[in-house]
Design an enzyme around this catalytic site. Structure first.
Site, PDB file in Angstrom:
ATOM      1  CG  HIS A   1      -1.158   1.189  -4.349  1.00 19.37           C
ATOM      2  ND1 HIS A   1      -1.348   1.028  -5.699  1.00 19.37           N
ATOM      3  CD2 HIS A   1      -1.425  -0.022  -3.796  1.00 19.37           C
ATOM      4  CE1 HIS A   1      -1.718  -0.215  -5.955  1.00 19.37           C
ATOM      5  NE2 HIS A   1      -1.763  -0.881  -4.805  1.00 19.37           N
TER       6      HIS A   1
ATOM      7  CD  GLU B   1      -2.713  -1.350  -0.079  1.00 14.75           C
ATOM      8  OE1 GLU B   1      -3.058  -0.351  -0.735  1.00 14.75           O
ATOM      9  OE2 GLU B   1      -2.978  -2.505  -0.434  1.00 14.75           O
TER      10      GLU B   1
END
Length: 149
Positions: free
Chosen positions: A72, A69
């Site tokens: 991202h 994550e």
């Protein structure tokens, strides 16, 4: 269970360790996530993590989800391609040793209830749901399928 401050501290530590950049935005546990370990929401610059992965699979898998994550997150902030299909995302995953997908939760694994076998080629099909044997044939040889007990 981990407190909100401890979670933010963990994410910030992993961010500084693997990306050499601080994590300054929001991270929360989302108990409603079912099919994923976490998600990054670009609109709010928020990372949501599934706490079941920490409980059932341990810290190593959970740290991998956080690193995924964070890939991202940091690519989005830098204005680069941050989606799964983008080359910059794939390269950053590889550089940081982050997993592309998370493992399946042990609690989500369901046993196959129905087993079918082709009468011609003897190929075995395992399904969670019943199959209409009048409607479907073997995908390998087009033979007839029978239910096996």
């Amino acid at each position: 269970m981990m407190s909100q401050e401890a979670l933010h501290s963990l994410v910030n530590t992993l961010s500084e360790t693997y990306f050499d950049k601080p994590f300054v935005d929001d991270v929360v546990f989302n108990y409603r996530l079912r099919t994923t370990g976490g998600r990054y929401i670009p609109r709010y610059r928020r990372i949501e993590l599934n706490p079941k992965y920490l409980i059932e699979l341990g810290e190593a898998e959970f740290h991998g989800i956080i690193k995924h994550e964070l890939c991202h997150y940091h690519l989005h902030i830098e204005g680069k391609g941050y989606q799964h299909g983008d080359e910059s995302f794939k390269a950053l995953l590889k550089a940081t040793g982050s997993p592309r997908h998370c493992a399946q939760l042990p609690s989500d694994k369901k046993a196959y209830q129905h087993t079918y076998v082709c009468e011609s080629c003897k190929h075995v099909y395992r399904r969670k749901r019943r199959v209409n044997l009048q409607r479907y044939r073997c995908g390998k040889c087009r033979g007839q399928i029978k239910k096996r007990n």
